[in-house]
Write a protein that holds these residues in place. Structure first.
Motif, short mmCIF file in Angstrom:
data_model
loop_
_atom_site.label_atom_id
_atom_site.label_comp_id
_atom_site.label_asym_id
_atom_site.label_seq_id
_atom_site.Cartn_x
_atom_site.Cartn_y
_atom_site.Cartn_z
N TRP A 92 0.92 -1.23 -0.07
CA TRP A 92 0.01 -0.07 0.08
C TRP A 92 0.97 1.23 0.08
O TRP A 92 2.06 1.19 0.36
N TRP A 93 0.30 2.24 -0.56
CA TRP A 93 1.07 3.72 -0.54
C TRP A 93 0.51 4.50 0.70
O TRP A 93 -0.87 4.46 0.90
N SER A 94 1.21 5.09 1.32
CA SER A 94 0.82 6.02 2.21
C SER A 94 0.55 7.60 1.68
O SER A 94 -0.41 8.29 2.39
N CYS A 95 0.99 7.73 0.53
CA CYS A 95 0.62 9.04 -0.19
C CYS A 95 1.14 8.76 -1.64
O CYS A 95 1.44 7.85 -1.99
N VAL A 96 0.74 9.88 -2.52
CA VAL A 96 1.11 9.68 -3.86
C VAL A 96 2.33 10.30 -4.35
O VAL A 96 3.42 9.67 -4.71
N ILE A 97 2.57 11.68 -3.65
CA ILE A 97 3.61 12.31 -3.83
C ILE A 97 4.59 12.41 -2.46
O ILE A 97 3.87 12.66 -1.56
N LYS A 98 5.84 12.15 -2.55
CA LYS A 98 6.42 12.11 -1.26
C LYS A 98 6.49 13.57 -0.70
O LYS A 98 6.62 14.62 -1.47
N GLY A 99 6.22 13.59 0.59
CA GLY A 99 6.20 14.89 1.19
C GLY A 99 4.71 15.34 1.35
O GLY A 99 4.42 16.26 2.11
N HIS A 100 3.92 14.73 0.69
CA HIS A 100 2.46 15.20 0.75
C HIS A 100 1.76 14.46 1.81
O HIS A 100 2.01 13.38 2.38
N PRO A 101 0.35 14.90 2.43
CA PRO A 101 -0.11 14.24 3.51
C PRO A 101 -0.19 12.78 3.34
O PRO A 101 -0.53 12.40 2.25
N SER A 102 0.05 12.15 4.49
CA SER A 102 -0.11 10.62 4.50
C SER A 102 -1.45 10.05 4.99
O SER A 102 -2.01 10.73 5.83
N ILE A 103 -1.86 8.99 4.71
CA ILE A 103 -2.79 8.03 5.18
C ILE A 103 -2.12 6.81 6.20
O ILE A 103 -0.93 6.69 6.02
N ASP A 104 -3.03 6.38 6.99
CA ASP A 104 -2.56 5.28 7.80
C ASP A 104 -2.79 4.00 7.09
O ASP A 104 -3.96 3.89 7.20
N ILE A 105 -1.86 3.43 6.61
CA ILE A 105 -2.09 2.36 5.58
C ILE A 105 -2.40 0.97 6.57
O ILE A 105 -3.02 0.13 5.87
N GLY A 106 -2.44 1.25 7.84
CA GLY A 106 -2.39 0.31 8.80
C GLY A 106 -4.23 0.05 8.78
O GLY A 106 -4.67 -1.09 9.26
N SER A 107 -4.92 1.15 8.44
CA SER A 107 -6.27 1.12 8.69
C SER A 107 -7.07 0.68 7.35
O SER A 107 -8.19 0.59 7.30
N ILE A 108 -6.10 0.29 6.21
CA ILE A 108 -7.08 -0.03 4.89
C ILE A 108 -7.42 -1.47 5.10
O ILE A 108 -6.77 -2.43 5.55
N GLU A 109 -8.65 -1.40 4.68
CA GLU A 109 -9.23 -2.74 4.64
C GLU A 109 -9.35 -3.47 3.17
O GLU A 109 -10.18 -2.62 2.30
N PRO A 110 -8.49 -4.16 2.55
CA PRO A 110 -8.41 -4.62 1.34
C PRO A 110 -9.54 -5.18 0.73
O PRO A 110 -10.37 -5.85 1.51
N GLU A 111 -9.98 -4.90 -0.37
CA GLU A 111 -11.09 -5.56 -1.11
C GLU A 111 -10.77 -7.13 -1.26
O GLU A 111 -9.57 -7.56 -1.48
N ASN A 112 -11.89 -7.82 -1.54
CA ASN A 112 -11.78 -9.27 -1.65
C ASN A 112 -11.31 -9.55 -3.02
O ASN A 112 -11.64 -8.87 -3.90
N SER A 113 -10.30 -10.48 -3.18
CA SER A 113 -9.83 -10.85 -4.45
C SER A 113 -10.09 -12.19 -4.85
O SER A 113 -10.28 -12.86 -3.92
N LYS A 114 -9.95 -12.59 -5.90
CA LYS A 114 -9.86 -13.82 -6.40
C LYS A 114 -8.51 -14.35 -6.64
O LYS A 114 -7.61 -13.77 -7.15
N LEU A 115 -8.45 -15.76 -6.57
CA LEU A 115 -7.10 -16.29 -6.73
C LEU A 115 -6.64 -16.03 -8.18
O LEU A 115 -5.57 -15.89 -8.43
N SER A 116 -7.61 -16.04 -9.28
CA SER A 116 -7.23 -15.86 -10.48
C SER A 116 -7.02 -14.27 -10.78
O SER A 116 -6.15 -14.12 -11.62
#
Length: 166
Positions: A92-116
């Motif tokens: 996960w990325w905490s921000c898009v551009i280095k130095g811009h405001p960050s998000i807490d990547i620990g709070s990200i809930e990933p979407e369900n994915s398929k093995l395929s």
């Protein structure tokens, strides 16, 4: 979507484990030819040339991207949408551009994915883990079945300390 409002840039962005999407609102009537979008594996610079030349977003990316799979488009002549394909599709990325405001990547809930959806190497690893987990459950169930059978055959024994484990 995560909103970023800085003096020099204002944009929204979102991500999956595989990609990052950025939305920048541009003046109504903006066409692709009035924008200059420069992307490299590590940097992003977006500039609008109408009515005057102005940098909308610029800087080093948080992580590396796959340039060949990254694209941009102008939607409804009022939104610039940039799709960045991550090089490492397992972080996960905490921000898009280095130095811009960050998000807490620990709070990200990933979407369900398929093995395929996974690449071959990752899928093989996940399938191996699933098989091992399944075998572990099967082994545990076999032990429980043997113990229960033994308990039925020997009602004269005290199994009071064992019952909690069944």
């Amino acid at each position: 979507m995560h909103q970023v409002k800085l003096e020099e840039a204002e944009y929204e962005w979102d991500q999956t484990i595989a990609d990052v999407d950025i939305v920048i609102h541009v003046p109504k009537g903006t066409r692709a030819k009035s924008l200059q979008v420069d992307m490299s594996n590590h940097d992003l610079k977006i500039q609008i040339n109408v009515p005057e030349r102005k940098v909308l977003l610029s800087g080093p990316l948080e992580k590396q991207i796959n340039l060949d799979e990254s694209t941009w488009t102008v939607e409804e002549q009022e939104r610039l949408v940039i799709h960045l394909e991550k090089s490492n599709k397992m972080e996960w990325w905490s921000c898009v551009i280095k130095g811009h405001p960050s998000i807490d990547i620990g709070s990200i809930e990933p979407e369900n994915s398929k093995l395929s959806d996974l690449d071959e190497e990752t899928r093989a690893t996940v399938e191996k883990m699933m098989l091992e987990q399944s075998q572990k459950r099967t082994d545990e169930q076999k032990r429980k079945d043997v113990l229960q059978n033994f308990m039925k055959q020997h009602p004269e024994l005290d199994f009071s300390n064992v019952r909690d484990q069944i």
